[in-house]
Write a protein that holds these residues in place. Structure first.
Motif, PDB file in Angstrom:
ATOM      1  N   TRP A  39      -5.795  49.306  43.748  1.00 19.80           N
ATOM      2  CA  TRP A  39      -4.797  49.635  44.580  1.00 19.80           C
ATOM      3  C   TRP A  39      -4.239  50.849  43.787  1.00 19.80           C
ATOM      4  O   TRP A  39      -3.773  51.900  44.413  1.00 19.80           O
ATOM      5  CB  TRP A  39      -4.029  48.646  44.848  1.00 19.80           C
ATOM      6  CG  TRP A  39      -4.475  47.447  45.737  1.00 19.80           C
ATOM      7  CD1 TRP A  39      -4.321  46.227  45.361  1.00 19.80           C
ATOM      8  CD2 TRP A  39      -5.383  47.431  46.887  1.00 19.80           C
ATOM      9  NE1 TRP A  39      -4.889  45.055  46.199  1.00 19.80           N
ATOM     10  CE2 TRP A  39      -5.711  46.249  47.255  1.00 19.80           C
ATOM     11  CE3 TRP A  39      -5.639  48.579  47.558  1.00 19.80           C
ATOM     12  CZ2 TRP A  39      -6.387  45.896  48.433  1.00 19.80           C
ATOM     13  CZ3 TRP A  39      -6.461  48.298  48.673  1.00 19.80           C
ATOM     14  CH2 TRP A  39      -6.691  47.188  49.089  1.00 19.80           C
ATOM     15  N   LYS A  40      -3.822  50.650  42.557  1.00 16.11           N
ATOM     16  CA  LYS A  40      -3.232  51.781  41.891  1.00 16.11           C
ATOM     17  C   LYS A  40      -3.625  53.169  42.117  1.00 16.11           C
ATOM     18  O   LYS A  40      -3.039  54.153  42.366  1.00 16.11           O
ATOM     19  CB  LYS A  40      -2.828  51.420  40.236  1.00 16.11           C
ATOM     20  CG  LYS A  40      -1.839  52.213  39.483  1.00 16.11           C
ATOM     21  CD  LYS A  40      -1.613  51.620  38.141  1.00 16.11           C
ATOM     22  CE  LYS A  40      -0.871  52.739  37.414  1.00 16.11           C
ATOM     23  NZ  LYS A  40      -0.685  52.125  36.091  1.00 16.11           N
ATOM     24  N   MET A  75      -0.534  47.131  45.992  1.00 13.52           N
ATOM     25  CA  MET A  75       0.354  47.302  44.519  1.00 13.52           C
ATOM     26  C   MET A  75       1.542  46.133  44.470  1.00 13.52           C
ATOM     27  O   MET A  75       1.833  45.721  43.313  1.00 13.52           O
ATOM     28  CB  MET A  75       0.556  48.798  44.297  1.00 13.52           C
ATOM     29  CG  MET A  75      -0.485  49.734  44.033  1.00 13.52           C
ATOM     30  SD  MET A  75       0.168  51.415  43.942  1.00 13.52           S
ATOM     31  CE  MET A  75       1.181  51.193  42.342  1.00 13.52           C
ATOM     32  N   LEU A  80       2.855  45.943  40.685  1.00 10.59           N
ATOM     33  CA  LEU A  80       2.735  47.076  40.498  1.00 10.59           C
ATOM     34  C   LEU A  80       3.726  48.057  41.104  1.00 10.59           C
ATOM     35  O   LEU A  80       3.934  49.055  40.700  1.00 10.59           O
ATOM     36  CB  LEU A  80       1.314  47.650  40.523  1.00 10.59           C
ATOM     37  CG  LEU A  80       0.298  46.935  39.652  1.00 10.59           C
ATOM     38  CD1 LEU A  80      -1.018  47.465  40.075  1.00 10.59           C
ATOM     39  CD2 LEU A  80       0.504  47.061  38.210  1.00 10.59           C
TER      40      LEU A  80
END
Length: 194
Positions: A39-40, A75, A80
């Motif tokens: 996802w990042k 995220m 995150l």
């Protein structure tokens, strides 16, 4: 004279950078990251593509916008990004055109990663629950309100891609990781995937 030429050159570069369109090759850069739920990196790449193509109205940009929202929600599930950061990053997308992933059609209530039309013959809206691979987190509830009624039977059981204009972006008020984002789409449409 040199100053004016330099200034014109800078203005031309700025206008050109704002007029970039998202291509299929740009979109393809995202696919490996989305497939492995990185996802990042998916968020980073999709954010860069969106910021460099603000005037673009293409389908590819609309798909990248969806990838951006989905990856930001992912995220959050991985801690995150906070819900506050998510809300700040996503609020700018209201009113923009979006194009969702292709999904099979379902008649079952509560199905995941499938399009559920409100009516089997003349649907005014549809609903999709997009999850991560394991189905442990609902990344996005997607409610599509069609511009004109849709006949689900016309898709002959093919995969369907829905889209439209983002009317509302909401976030889990409890800030739990069960579900993250809810989108309401106006002027929606559905079409068979190609």
């Amino acid at each position: 004279m040199k100053k004016w030429l330099s200034l014109l050159s800078i203005i031309f570069c700025f206008i050109k950078s704002q007029a970039q369109t998202v291509s299929y090759n740009d979109f393809k850069k995202l696919i490996p990251y989305l497939q492995i739920e990185d996802w990042k990196n998916a968020y980073r790449i999709s954010s860069d593509l969106l910021s460099s193509s603000e005037k673009d109205t293409s389908d590819y940009r609309a798909i990248v916008l969806y990838a951006n929202i989905l990856s930001a929600s992912g995220m959050v599930t991985q801690r995150l990004m906070t819900f506050e950061q998510l809300e700040k990053a996503m609020s700018k997308h209201k009113g923009h055109r979006i194009l969702f992933s292709s999904h099979p059609i379902t008649q079952k209530e509560g199905s995941l990663n499938s399009v559920k039309f409100s009516d089997a013959k003349s649907a005014k809206d549809a609903f999709i629950t997009a999850t991560n691979k394991e189905g442990a987190h609902i990344l996005c509830f997607e409610n599509i309100i069609f511009k004109a009624p849709v006949n689900p039977a016309s898709f002959n059981n093919s995969f369907v891609r829905c889209g439209g204009k983002i009317d509302k972006i909401e976030f889990n008020p409890n800030k739990s990781l069960v579900w993250i984002t809810r989108l309401t789409i106006k002027d929606g449409f559905a079409r068979a995937s190609q």
